[in-house]
Structures are given as structure tokens and as C-alpha cells.
Design a protein around this motif. Structure first.
Motif, mmCIF file in Angstrom:
data_model
loop_
_atom_site.group_PDB
_atom_site.id
_atom_site.type_symbol
_atom_site.label_atom_id
_atom_site.label_comp_id
_atom_site.label_asym_id
_atom_site.label_seq_id
_atom_site.Cartn_x
_atom_site.Cartn_y
_atom_site.Cartn_z
ATOM 1 N N GLU A 80 89.860 -23.592 -5.051
ATOM 2 C CA GLU A 80 91.350 -23.725 -4.354
ATOM 3 C C GLU A 80 92.240 -23.105 -5.336
ATOM 4 O O GLU A 80 91.876 -22.582 -6.395
ATOM 5 C CB GLU A 80 91.675 -25.366 -4.172
ATOM 6 N N LEU A 81 93.606 -23.166 -5.023
ATOM 7 C CA LEU A 81 94.425 -22.611 -6.080
ATOM 8 C C LEU A 81 94.617 -23.189 -7.245
ATOM 9 O O LEU A 81 94.527 -24.451 -7.449
ATOM 10 C CB LEU A 81 96.051 -22.747 -5.285
ATOM 11 N N ILE A 82 94.697 -22.388 -8.418
ATOM 12 C CA ILE A 82 94.883 -22.940 -9.645
ATOM 13 C C ILE A 82 96.172 -22.488 -10.403
ATOM 14 O O ILE A 82 96.477 -21.210 -10.181
ATOM 15 C CB ILE A 82 93.678 -22.616 -10.456
ATOM 16 N N ASN A 83 96.932 -23.129 -10.763
ATOM 17 C CA ASN A 83 98.273 -22.657 -11.627
ATOM 18 C C ASN A 83 97.896 -22.056 -13.044
ATOM 19 O O ASN A 83 96.900 -22.313 -13.626
ATOM 20 C CB ASN A 83 99.212 -23.840 -11.740
ATOM 21 N N LYS A 84 98.787 -21.289 -13.482
ATOM 22 C CA LYS A 84 98.721 -20.565 -14.664
ATOM 23 C C LYS A 84 98.815 -21.503 -15.637
ATOM 24 O O LYS A 84 99.467 -22.634 -15.573
ATOM 25 C CB LYS A 84 100.141 -19.693 -14.945
ATOM 26 N N ASN A 85 97.899 -21.486 -16.616
ATOM 27 C CA ASN A 85 97.749 -22.129 -17.935
ATOM 28 C C ASN A 85 96.845 -23.708 -17.726
ATOM 29 O O ASN A 85 96.700 -24.225 -18.287
ATOM 30 C CB ASN A 85 98.951 -22.779 -18.565
ATOM 31 N N GLU A 86 96.438 -23.611 -16.323
ATOM 32 C CA GLU A 86 95.478 -24.842 -16.023
ATOM 33 C C GLU A 86 94.387 -24.690 -16.649
ATOM 34 O O GLU A 86 93.525 -23.642 -16.656
ATOM 35 C CB GLU A 86 95.408 -24.967 -14.352
ATOM 36 N N VAL A 87 93.581 -25.710 -16.971
ATOM 37 C CA VAL A 87 92.423 -25.787 -17.770
ATOM 38 C C VAL A 87 91.174 -25.233 -16.794
ATOM 39 O O VAL A 87 91.053 -26.181 -15.607
ATOM 40 C CB VAL A 87 92.014 -26.905 -18.407
ATOM 41 N N ILE A 88 90.395 -24.325 -16.979
ATOM 42 C CA ILE A 88 89.198 -24.064 -16.172
ATOM 43 C C ILE A 88 87.957 -24.964 -16.635
ATOM 44 O O ILE A 88 87.157 -25.338 -15.814
ATOM 45 C CB ILE A 88 88.864 -22.638 -16.312
ATOM 46 N N CYS A 89 87.623 -24.882 -17.725
ATOM 47 C CA CYS A 89 86.666 -25.820 -18.567
ATOM 48 C C CYS A 89 87.309 -26.117 -19.904
ATOM 49 O O CYS A 89 87.894 -25.344 -20.670
ATOM 50 C CB CYS A 89 85.635 -25.105 -18.464
ATOM 51 N N PHE A 90 86.724 -27.457 -20.002
ATOM 52 C CA PHE A 90 87.039 -28.038 -21.573
ATOM 53 C C PHE A 90 86.541 -27.612 -22.707
ATOM 54 O O PHE A 90 85.310 -27.226 -22.533
ATOM 55 C CB PHE A 90 87.219 -29.613 -21.430
ATOM 56 N N GLY A 91 86.923 -27.730 -24.090
ATOM 57 C CA GLY A 91 86.249 -27.168 -25.112
ATOM 58 C C GLY A 91 85.447 -28.477 -25.597
ATOM 59 O O GLY A 91 85.374 -28.572 -26.961
ATOM 60 N N ASP A 92 84.623 -29.028 -24.819
ATOM 61 C CA ASP A 92 84.028 -30.407 -25.201
ATOM 62 C C ASP A 92 82.582 -30.474 -25.260
ATOM 63 O O ASP A 92 82.004 -31.430 -25.088
ATOM 64 C CB ASP A 92 84.463 -31.520 -24.324
ATOM 65 N N THR A 147 92.537 -25.503 -28.580
ATOM 66 C CA THR A 147 91.827 -26.571 -27.946
ATOM 67 C C THR A 147 90.450 -26.197 -27.672
ATOM 68 O O THR A 147 89.558 -26.722 -27.270
ATOM 69 C CB THR A 147 92.439 -26.703 -26.547
ATOM 70 N N ASN A 148 90.223 -24.766 -27.883
ATOM 71 C CA ASN A 148 88.991 -24.075 -27.187
ATOM 72 C C ASN A 148 88.839 -24.219 -25.742
ATOM 73 O O ASN A 148 87.406 -24.230 -25.355
ATOM 74 C CB ASN A 148 87.607 -24.568 -27.932
ATOM 75 N N ASN A 149 89.723 -24.707 -24.808
ATOM 76 C CA ASN A 149 89.560 -24.722 -23.528
ATOM 77 C C ASN A 149 89.783 -23.358 -23.130
ATOM 78 O O ASN A 149 90.517 -22.428 -23.550
ATOM 79 C CB ASN A 149 90.777 -25.566 -23.094
ATOM 80 N N PHE A 150 88.976 -23.033 -21.872
ATOM 81 C CA PHE A 150 89.440 -21.695 -21.279
ATOM 82 C C PHE A 150 90.797 -22.019 -20.129
ATOM 83 O O PHE A 150 90.359 -23.227 -19.243
ATOM 84 C CB PHE A 150 88.256 -21.309 -20.520
ATOM 85 N N ILE A 151 91.361 -21.554 -20.093
ATOM 86 C CA ILE A 151 92.609 -21.635 -19.157
ATOM 87 C C ILE A 151 92.937 -20.369 -18.209
ATOM 88 O O ILE A 151 92.576 -19.308 -18.841
ATOM 89 C CB ILE A 151 94.016 -22.042 -19.925
ATOM 90 N N ALA A 152 93.808 -20.726 -17.258
ATOM 91 C CA ALA A 152 94.175 -19.661 -16.245
ATOM 92 C C ALA A 152 95.146 -18.760 -16.837
ATOM 93 O O ALA A 152 96.202 -19.300 -17.303
ATOM 94 C CB ALA A 152 94.570 -20.110 -15.201
#
Ligand SMILES: [Zn+2]
Length: 182
Positions: A51-63, A104-109
Motif C-alpha cells: 500500500e502507499l508509504i510516505n516519504k521517510n517512513e521506515v521500510i525495515c528496522f535496524g534491529d 538508526t540503521n533503519n531503511f526508510i523511503a
């Protein structure tokens, strides 16, 4: 931190999906709005937006688990420290839609994403010296061709990446050290 033997690296690289990894290796937590599907052009299993994902929203976490060597499904966060990735984030030379987030090492949009977009990032923004180099055939004017890691780029390419993409904190440090020595 998990130290991998060369044999373990080889075994992990032979697996098609991170879901086949042994349970001792934690894979990252995914945003529930993304999933995996086969990309017809490559036959590989890729992450896409359900579905739609906003700019800067986390895709996957750095955990996810930290490992001491790069594998196909990892990205580098420090000298000799790599994080297990989600698998299925393809490389894109010119217009990636995801990036690693500073701190954070998260991947974001990188931008607002529509439904049904495949997710990509530029591997040269996190990897210094890749375990699995490949020849890119994206056809973009600024294609990096032989994608082996930031280390192998020439001075102009390093500067281009630094100025036009979001480098990981680790590679930013490397680049600044490198520019001091020119
Ligand atoms: Zn390319």
C-alpha cells in the motif's frame, strides 16, 4: 556480534531468502505495508509496497543481528560490522526509492511510494568492499557498471555518490577521511 566462518558465509550466500536463515540470525522487522514477490525481469524475490508509504517512513528496522563479514543480504554499519538485511532490496544506480537512515540503521523511503513499487537502494551507499560484486545492467547514464563497493570507485564517482545520495554514517566517515588524503 556474531562471528561467521568463511563456510557459514558461503552457506548463507547460497540461500534464496532470509526466511531460510538459521534462527540464531535475526532478520530485520519489516513495515507491515511491505511484502515479498518475484520480480519477473530478474526472477529474484524482491520487497514491494502493498500500500502507499510516505516519504521517510521506515521500510525495515535496524534491529537485526550484527555479523563480522558481509554476506549477500547484509549492509555495512561499521568497520567489520554488518547488519542482516531484509533480502529483496535490489540495487539501483540512479533512482533508488529507499536509503539507510542516519543514526538508526533503519531503511526508510526516500519519497512517497505508490502501491506495488519494488524497493531499491544504492548498494554503494553502504558497502565498502562487497562479498558479492556484480555487473549492473540498469542502462542508466550514470550506471556504476561493476558494483563492488565504495572502495573501488574512482575519486569522481566517490564525490558524485557523496553529493547525490544518502551515504551511510560509516561511509560518510570513510569519505571524509579519504578526502583529507587527496
Ligand atoms: Zn547500474
Amino acid at each position: 556480534m556474531i562471528n561467521l566462518s568463511d563456510k557459514q558465509v558461503e552457506q548463507l550466500n547460497s540461500l534464496k531468502k532470509v526466511s531460510e536463515f538459521p534462527s540464531s540470525l535475526k532478520t530485520p522487522t519489516l513495515n507491515t505495508k511491505v511484502g515479498y514477490k518475484v520480480r519477473n525481469t530478474t526472477g529474484g524475490v524482491c520487497l514491494f509496497t502493498k500500500e502507499l508509504i510516505n516519504k521517510n517512513e521506515v521500510i525495515c528496522f535496524g534491529d537485526s543481528s550484527k555479523i563480522d563479514k558481509p554476506i549477500i543480504y547484509s549492509h555495512q554499519i561499521e568497520e567489520n560490522i554488518h547488519l542482516i538485511g531484509p533480502g529483496g532490496l535490489d540495487h539501483n544506480c540512479q533512482n533508488p526509492n529507499c536509503r539507510i537512515e542516519s543514526g538508526t540503521n533503519n531503511f526508510i523511503a526516500i519519497r512517497d511510494l505508490k502501491k506495488d513499487e519494488f524497493l531499491t537502494f544504492n548498494y554503494l551507499t553502504t558497502e565498502f568492499d562487497m562479498n558479492n560484486s556484480f555487473l549492473c545492467s540498469c542502462g542508466e547514464a550514470r550506471c556504476f557498471k561493476n558494483v563492488k563497493g565504495f572502495k573501488y570507485l574512482n575519486d569522481i564517482e566517490k564525490e558524485y555518490i557523496y553529493n547525490n545520495f544518502y551515504l551511510s554514517d560509516f561511509l560518510k566517515k570513510k569519505y571524509i577521511d579519504f578526502s583529507k588524503n587527496i
